[in-house]
Design an enzyme around this catalytic site. Structure first.
Site, PDB file in Angstrom:
ATOM      1  N   GLU A 221      12.964   5.839 -28.747  1.00 40.62           N
ATOM      2  CA  GLU A 221      13.162   4.581 -28.042  1.00 40.62           C
ATOM      3  C   GLU A 221      13.976   4.784 -26.769  1.00 40.62           C
ATOM      4  O   GLU A 221      13.699   4.174 -25.731  1.00 40.62           O
ATOM      5  CB  GLU A 221      13.862   3.561 -28.955  1.00 40.62           C
ATOM      6  CG  GLU A 221      13.084   3.165 -30.198  1.00 40.62           C
ATOM      7  CD  GLU A 221      11.854   2.315 -29.901  1.00 40.62           C
ATOM      8  OE1 GLU A 221      11.607   1.994 -28.718  1.00 40.62           O
ATOM      9  OE2 GLU A 221      11.132   1.967 -30.857  1.00 40.62           O
ATOM     10  N   ARG A 225      12.158   4.017 -23.091  1.00 42.10           N
ATOM     11  CA  ARG A 225      12.672   2.824 -22.413  1.00 42.10           C
ATOM     12  C   ARG A 225      13.678   3.170 -21.313  1.00 42.10           C
ATOM     13  O   ARG A 225      13.559   2.682 -20.179  1.00 42.10           O
ATOM     14  CB  ARG A 225      13.325   1.876 -23.418  1.00 42.10           C
ATOM     15  CG  ARG A 225      12.375   1.392 -24.500  1.00 42.10           C
ATOM     16  CD  ARG A 225      13.042   0.352 -25.382  1.00 42.10           C
ATOM     17  NE  ARG A 225      12.321   0.174 -26.650  1.00 42.10           N
ATOM     18  CZ  ARG A 225      12.126  -0.992 -27.257  1.00 42.10           C
ATOM     19  NH1 ARG A 225      12.606  -2.088 -26.733  1.00 42.10           N
ATOM     20  NH2 ARG A 225      11.470  -1.059 -28.400  1.00 42.10           N
ATOM     21  N   ASP A 365       0.391   5.719 -33.539  1.00 45.55           N
ATOM     22  CA  ASP A 365      -0.323   5.283 -32.340  1.00 45.55           C
ATOM     23  C   ASP A 365      -0.203   6.198 -31.120  1.00 45.55           C
ATOM     24  O   ASP A 365      -1.190   6.757 -30.636  1.00 45.55           O
ATOM     25  CB  ASP A 365       0.097   3.859 -31.964  1.00 45.55           C
ATOM     26  CG  ASP A 365       1.617   3.661 -31.967  1.00 45.55           C
ATOM     27  OD1 ASP A 365       2.347   4.624 -32.196  1.00 45.55           O
ATOM     28  OD2 ASP A 365       2.066   2.519 -31.738  1.00 45.55           O
ATOM     29  N   GLU A 531       0.264  -4.650 -26.215  1.00 44.30           N
ATOM     30  CA  GLU A 531      -0.863  -3.698 -26.323  1.00 44.30           C
ATOM     31  C   GLU A 531      -2.200  -4.285 -25.884  1.00 44.30           C
ATOM     32  O   GLU A 531      -3.002  -3.592 -25.231  1.00 44.30           O
ATOM     33  CB  GLU A 531      -0.958  -3.162 -27.750  1.00 44.30           C
ATOM     34  CG  GLU A 531       0.144  -2.208 -28.145  1.00 44.30           C
ATOM     35  CD  GLU A 531       1.453  -2.922 -28.474  1.00 44.30           C
ATOM     36  OE1 GLU A 531       2.524  -2.275 -28.423  1.00 44.30           O
ATOM     37  OE2 GLU A 531       1.416  -4.134 -28.774  1.00 44.30           O
ATOM     38  N   THR A 618       4.364   5.078 -22.596  1.00 47.49           N
ATOM     39  CA  THR A 618       4.029   4.122 -23.654  1.00 47.49           C
ATOM     40  C   THR A 618       4.873   2.856 -23.582  1.00 47.49           C
ATOM     41  O   THR A 618       4.641   1.915 -24.329  1.00 47.49           O
ATOM     42  CB  THR A 618       4.156   4.789 -25.037  1.00 47.49           C
ATOM     43  OG1 THR A 618       3.438   4.029 -26.009  1.00 47.49           O
ATOM     44  CG2 THR A 618       5.622   4.925 -25.446  1.00 47.49           C
TER      45      THR A 618
END
Length: 632
Positions: A221, A225, A365, A531, A618
């Protein structure tokens, strides 16, 4: 036509019935005088008499007609005569009525060049309206972003996330001000200068101290980010091009220095692991790392760090970031797989996969996403194995996971919770809706389908993958439209032939797919996820099909209607199937970093962040595609 035709009006005789009206009398007399009837009739006296009688009758009719349409200064009298004439025509015998009927008005006479110019102006005017309409909708998305930021700034500035209902902030991602950094490049793309200045100022004043002093953060994360957001902000603010933005805002170097400082803390997750698989968590203040409580890492998390660390090495000239992160993918290449598909857990201790659960939802994913994206980022380098792994995995998806719902045939991607020998589950996370965009990107490498077709760049498999991408995007959109709110739940199940799922639907009984999609009570929440709009953005850029914009606008309107909080910010929802929906007190950072960014780009010009020049990580932070020559 780009040029006038090689003739002019003088060369074309337009005096014919198709273009110019001629009187009824002229038509009859010309036909009679030029036909064989004339010669036959004058041979006998009876013929001459009949011909004279006909001419007199026609003359009488014409005189009567002229008097009936004579202009009058008395408007009332004219209207009465017109009405009487219309009644006579309407009530008279069929043949007589046809004689009295006025000839139809013909369109004005135009030359071929004039017709072309008129058509071109109509076409251009239509495009102008469409363009300005989407520009206005793009502005609406920007306004939504400003509203979300205003709530965060007012109630939660410096915290990771806003709780919009209780009007306070919360640190759920390590306390590094995640919303500020996630939103920064979105503000730059939108031209929201005030937000850019506020975010940049906070980063410069507060982030270095927090990197050194905060506690536990998640490697994945924090990388996607914070590191990704800082690197993207560095590039978009002119970093690396010799520009200095300090006069108008934060110097781009501030973003790069903080990204490097944070990455130096995170590297311990790689270097302290006994295998090539990094530990999942890092304690920033003492630069230590440890595994998750169960000792396992998510496969998607360890394989979704490479875009960011590769770019950081490229910018700094220090290869250590790229070297450590790429060891993970090189190791994953050697592990056994199921037709290219991998379990969702992996052990840092052994370096091997754990369990047999295979899915493209949570924990699986972005493994598949980064296979193709890291290869695209580094085209020209020796990373062909990543493209091969991607191609093999997509074949496995199509063979093992793709199914069709009943009764209406939605294409979806299910799961193998017990591996290839176990039963198939028709469960699909909203997270899986990243796949249509990834498939389209893998097929055309970011250029439009039209261009790829013209240049003969698409294989049969590419076209097949692009078709699957469009089918899956349709399914993802129906996950929205099947609910009462028009917003998708976190998870859905599909009815399959011979294996009907039990449970309630989405609440919208008018949906064609109400019987195809099942939404279970525990899965009805919506977290403002990006998404689906991500895939709509990519598919619109690649196919140029306007339906993807239309679908994106419908989703945005639903967000505006049901998640907007008047005092500032947007909230998640507990249940998308009921009206009014109950709200959940959380605005995820990715709503500003991803969802609104993708919607803004969907409604905008394709020249902004072109897909053949940038890769989105992502978390939707755009990273420029490198040339084949490395800087380190």
């Amino acid at each position: 036509m780009s040029k006038s035709l090689p003739y002019s009006m003088k060369d074309v005789h337009y005096d014919n019935a198709k273009f110019r009206q001629r009187s009824f009398f002229k038509i009859i007399t010309q036909n009679m005088l030029t036909s064989n009837l004339k010669r036959e009739c004058v041979k006998c006296s009876m013929g001459k008499f009949l011909m004279l009688l006909m001419i007199c009758g026609l003359a009488f009719l014409m005189l009567t007609r002229m008097s009936s349409v004579h202009p009058s200064t008395d408007g009332t009298a004219k209207n009465v005569r017109d009405q009487e004439g219309e009644n006579l025509i309407a009530n008279g015998s069929g043949r007589l009525g046809r004689l009295w009927r006025k000839p139809p008005r013909l369109p004005p006479m135009l030359t071929p060049d004039e017709i072309t110019r008129r058509n071109r102006s109509i076409h251009n005017f239509g495009n102008l309206n469409v363009g300005s309409d989407w520009k206005a909708r793009q502005q609406r998305v920007k306004e939504a972003f400003i509203h979300a930021w205003s709530g965060y700034k007012k109630y939660a500035m410096g915290y990771d996330e806003l709780m919009p209902l209780s009007q306070r902030g919360v640190d759920g991602l390590g306390g590094l001000g995640a919303t500020i950094i996630d939103a920064l490049d979105t503000a730059m793309i939108m031209g929201a200068e005030e937000v850019v200045n506020e975010a940049g100022s906070w980063i410069e004043k507060n982030l270095p101290e927090r990197i050194d002093g905060k506690g536990q953060v998640n490697l994945f994360e924090t990388t996607i980010r914070i590191v990704g957001g800082l690197l993207s902000a560095y590039h978009l603010s002119g970093g690396g091009k010799g520009s200095n933005a300090s006069q108008n805002g934060t110097n781009p170097v501030v973003y790069l220095e903080n990204a490097r400082k944070l990455a130096d803390h995170l590297l311990i997750a790689f270097t302290s692991s006994p295998s090539a698989i990094p530990f999942s968590d890092v304690v920033l203040r003492d630069r230590s790392a440890h595994p998750a409580p169960d000792g396992l890492s998510s496969t998607s998390e360890v394989s979704t760090l490479q875009l960011e660390f590769n770019y950081l090495s490229s910018l700094t000239g220090d290869p250590k970031y790229s070297v450590e992160s790429m060891k993970v993918l090189e190791h994953l290449k050697t592990l056994p797989k199921v037709e290219g598909l991998v379990p969702i857990y992996i052990s840092p201790d052994s370096g091997g996969f754990s369990g047999e659960n295979i899915r493209l939802g949570s924990r699986g994913d972005s493994y598949y996403e980064y296979l193709i994206k890291v290869w695209l980022q580094n085209q020209g380098s020796n990373l062909t194995y990543l493209h091969n792994m991607y191609e093999e995995s997509i074949k496995g998806v199509k063979h093992l996971l793709v199914r069709k719902s009943v009764p209406n045939g939605l294409i979806f991607v299910g799961e193998l919770p017990y591996g290839p020998q176990g039963s198939f589950s028709p469960k699909m996370d909203h997270l899986v809706c990243f796949l249509p965009g990834t498939l389209a990107l893998g097929a055309t490498k970011g250029i439009t389908k039209e261009k790829a077709m013209k240049e003969n760049l698409l294989s049969f498999e590419d076209l097949e993958n692009l078709k699957l991408a469009e089918d899956l995007a349709k399914t993802c959109v129906e996950m929205y439209s099947v609910t009462s709110t028009g917003l998708a739940p976190e998870i859905v199940y599909f009815n399959m032939e011979g294996e009907s799922e039990s449970g309630p639907g989405g609440g919208n009984k008018d949906s064609k797919y109400a019987k195809d999609i099942i939404i279970k009570p525990a899965d009805r929440h919506n977290l403002l996820r990006p998404e689906t709009v991500e895939s709509l953005f990519i598919l619109f850029r690649i196919t140029e099909d306007p339906k993807y914009r239309k679908w994106g606008w419908e989703i945005f309107e639903a967000f505006e209607k049901f998640t907007k909080v008047d005092s500032g910010g947007y909230s998640s929802l507990d249940d998308v199937t009921t009206l009014p929906p109950q709200r959940r007190d959380k605005m995820e950072t990715f709503f500003l970093g991803e969802t609104l960014k993708y919607l803004y780009l969907l409604f905008g010009d394709a020249s902004v962040i072109p897909l053949d020049e940038y890769i989105f990580n992502t978390e939707a932070h755009p990273i420029p595609i490198r040339s084949s020559s490395r800087k380190y």
